[in-house]
Design a protein around this motif. Structure first.
Motif, PDB file in Angstrom:
ATOM      1  N   ILE A 110       0.862  -1.180   0.000  1.00 26.22           N
ATOM      2  CA  ILE A 110       0.000   0.000   0.000  1.00 26.22           C
ATOM      3  C   ILE A 110       0.898   1.228   0.000  1.00 26.22           C
ATOM      4  N   VAL A 111       0.538   2.240  -0.781  1.00 29.28           N
ATOM      5  CA  VAL A 111       1.333   3.465  -0.818  1.00 29.28           C
ATOM      6  C   VAL A 111       0.416   4.673  -0.893  1.00 29.28           C
ATOM      7  N   LEU A 112       0.823   5.729  -0.243  1.00 24.76           N
ATOM      8  CA  LEU A 112       0.221   7.036  -0.432  1.00 24.76           C
ATOM      9  C   LEU A 112       1.290   7.810  -1.175  1.00 24.76           C
ATOM     10  N   ALA A 125      -5.247   2.905  -7.586  1.00 22.41           N
ATOM     11  CA  ALA A 125      -6.172   3.563  -6.663  1.00 22.41           C
ATOM     12  C   ALA A 125      -7.484   2.787  -6.609  1.00 22.41           C
ATOM     13  N   ALA A 126      -7.891   2.194  -7.720  1.00 17.36           N
ATOM     14  CA  ALA A 126      -9.139   1.426  -7.747  1.00 17.36           C
ATOM     15  C   ALA A 126      -9.062   0.235  -6.796  1.00 17.36           C
ATOM     16  N   ALA A 128      -7.224   0.036  -4.104  1.00 11.74           N
ATOM     17  CA  ALA A 128      -7.188   0.537  -2.732  1.00 11.74           C
ATOM     18  C   ALA A 128      -8.524   1.116  -2.287  1.00 11.74           C
ATOM     19  N   ALA A 129      -9.402   1.450  -3.225  1.00  8.50           N
ATOM     20  CA  ALA A 129     -10.660   2.122  -2.887  1.00  8.50           C
ATOM     21  C   ALA A 129     -11.533   1.311  -1.934  1.00  8.50           C
ATOM     22  N   LYS A 130     -11.395  -0.008  -1.940  1.00  8.09           N
ATOM     23  CA  LYS A 130     -12.222  -0.835  -1.060  1.00  8.09           C
ATOM     24  C   LYS A 130     -11.645  -0.949   0.353  1.00  8.09           C
ATOM     25  N   LEU A 131     -10.483  -0.322   0.586  1.00 10.37           N
ATOM     26  CA  LEU A 131      -9.826  -0.397   1.882  1.00 10.37           C
ATOM     27  C   LEU A 131     -10.120   0.851   2.701  1.00 10.37           C
ATOM     28  N   ALA A 132     -10.847   0.694   3.786  1.00 12.35           N
ATOM     29  CA  ALA A 132     -11.093   1.812   4.693  1.00 12.35           C
ATOM     30  C   ALA A 132      -9.753   2.240   5.271  1.00 12.35           C
ATOM     31  N   ALA A 136      -7.873   8.422   0.926  1.00 11.84           N
ATOM     32  CA  ALA A 136      -8.722   8.030  -0.191  1.00 11.84           C
ATOM     33  C   ALA A 136      -8.251   8.817  -1.406  1.00 11.84           C
ATOM     34  N   GLY A 137      -8.795   8.478  -2.539  1.00 10.63           N
ATOM     35  CA  GLY A 137      -8.465   9.221  -3.746  1.00 10.63           C
ATOM     36  C   GLY A 137      -7.341   8.584  -4.527  1.00 10.63           C
TER      37      GLY A 137
END
Length: 168
Positions: A110-112, A125-126, A128-132, A136-137
């Motif tokens: 995972i990366v920001l 990003a798609a 990761a979108a399911k990960l609270a 986000a984004g």
């Protein structure tokens, strides 16, 4: 240039490199906190003539998808000395780190990070979108290192306290 696991003797150089690359102490201090908390999974350096010119850190990141624990890491930070930026050092660090983690059985990273940079390595990003998460984004991205590593409907990541982020 060679990529190798960071040694204890290189830590002062790594700290200085992170300060120089980011122009502040925040990321260098983050590395120190993550080490102190025993969260480091892999720390690689790029070395040229015995000088650390690049660094990447992967730390354990508690992650669950559909109630299943996922062996995941956070990629943070990745730094390249200003004189070496644009020479491919960062890309080599990312590729080598991800390859080593995949060989060790790690399921996901995972990366920001910069949405124009990390997708070239497969980060999405798609995915990761399911990960609270506190994030986000398009800058919040995930990559499966093992097929189906993040399969499922919904999940969450919990950034350890060393990141200084409120939990999701």
């Amino acid at each position: 240039m060679r990529i190798e696991e960071e040694t204890h003797a290189q830590r002062a150089q790594t700290h200085a490199l992170n300060r120089a690359a980011f122009g502040r102490a925040d990321e260098a201090d983050l590395v120190d906190r993550l080490r102190a908390d025993g969260l480091v999974r892999l720390s690689l350096v790029a070395v040229e003539d015995d000088e650390v010119v690049g660094h990447i850190l992967f730390t354990r990141l508690p992650t669950r998808v559909d109630g299943r624990e996922v062996d995941a890491v956070a990629l943070a930070p990745m730094a390249v000395h200003p004189h070496w930026q644009g020479a491919g050092v960062g890309s080599e660090l990312v590729r080598e780190g991800l390859a080593r983690l995949a060989c060790e059985g790690c399921e996901a990273a995972i990366v920001l990070g910069h949405p124009g940079y990390y997708p070239r390595f497969g980060f999405s990003a798609a995915l990761a979108a399911k990960l609270a998460s506190p994030f986000a984004g398009e800058a919040f991205m995930a990559l499966e290192l093992a097929a189906g590593g993040l399969r499922g409907e919904a999940g969450e990541v919990r950034y350890p306290a060393a990141f200084g982020i409120d939990a999701a």
